[in-house]
Design a protein around this motif. Structure first.
Motif, short mmCIF file in Angstrom:
data_model
loop_
_atom_site.label_atom_id
_atom_site.label_comp_id
_atom_site.label_asym_id
_atom_site.label_seq_id
_atom_site.Cartn_x
_atom_site.Cartn_y
_atom_site.Cartn_z
N SER A 215 0.39 10.84 -7.67
CA SER A 215 0.63 12.29 -7.65
C SER A 215 0.11 12.85 -6.32
N ALA A 216 0.48 14.08 -6.02
CA ALA A 216 0.03 14.72 -4.77
C ALA A 216 -1.50 14.77 -4.71
N LEU B 219 -6.80 9.70 -2.08
CA LEU B 219 -6.73 8.41 -1.40
C LEU B 219 -6.86 8.58 0.12
N LEU B 220 -6.20 9.60 0.67
CA LEU B 220 -6.33 9.86 2.10
C LEU B 220 -7.77 10.20 2.47
N ALA C 229 -9.70 6.99 2.53
CA ALA C 229 -9.33 6.19 3.70
C ALA C 229 -9.93 6.78 4.98
N GLU C 230 -9.89 8.10 5.11
CA GLU C 230 -10.47 8.75 6.29
C GLU C 230 -11.97 8.53 6.35
N GLU C 231 -12.62 8.60 5.20
CA GLU C 231 -14.07 8.36 5.14
C GLU C 231 -14.39 6.92 5.55
N MET C 232 -13.60 5.98 5.05
CA MET C 232 -13.80 4.57 5.42
C MET C 232 -13.61 4.38 6.93
N ALA C 233 -12.58 4.99 7.47
CA ALA C 233 -12.31 4.84 8.90
C ALA C 233 -13.41 5.45 9.74
N SER C 234 -13.89 6.64 9.36
CA SER C 234 -14.94 7.28 10.15
C SER C 234 -16.27 6.53 10.03
N LEU D 194 0.83 -1.20 0.00
CA LEU D 194 0.00 0.00 0.00
C LEU D 194 0.87 1.26 0.00
N LEU D 195 1.93 1.26 0.80
CA LEU D 195 2.82 2.41 0.84
C LEU D 195 3.51 2.62 -0.50
#
Length: 138
Positions: free
Chosen positions: A118-119, A125-126, A129-134, A110-111
């Motif tokens: 790209s930035a 992606l972040l 991932a944050e949406e999935m975690a919340s 994943l890393l």
């Protein structure tokens, strides 16, 4: 008479319960007694700040936003002292979904993918991932 949302005698509304009905406060208190350790011992061993741990045990702070690594560290410390607890029980007692096992190979993959983006793609992606975690905490 009004009810206070964070009454120390009552579980925090967002708290869950382990399969045996214990919330995190009750589970930790029982395991500390079982292992003969103190809250300060557990805080030091797990890397959780003592005031934070104490607030969880006295139910003056909720556990819905606890970092999963802190919950894993609590379980590891207690198990290292002979406490009969699994990470799953700790997560359930905190009302949190149990994360999947960590796999170094998957994390490295994943890393590598992340670093190749790209930035703008990394930010996207972040966000995902944050949406999935919340949503898994809800």
């Amino acid at each position: 008479m009004t009810s206070h949302p964070h009454d120390p005698g009552e579980p925090h509304p967002a708290e869950g319960h382990a399969a045996n009905g214990e919330d995190l406060a009750a589970l930790l208190a029982r395991l500390l007694e079982e292992t003969g350790k103190t809250q300060k011992d557990l805080a030091e061993a797990s890397g959780v700040k003592y005031p934070t741990l104490n607030a969880w045990i006295t139910r003056t702070r909720g556990t819905s936003r606890v970092d999963p690594e802190q919950l894993r560290a609590l379980a590891d410390s207690l198990r290292g002292w002979g406490g009969s607890v699994t990470p799953k029980q700790i997560f359930e007692s905190a009302g949190r979904p149990v994360p999947g096992p960590s796999d170094a190979e998957r994390e490295a993959r994943l890393l590598k993918i992340y670093r190749g983006l790209s930035a703008r793609q990394q930010r996207s992606l972040l966000g995902i991932a944050e949406e999935m975690a919340s949503s898994s905490r809800a």
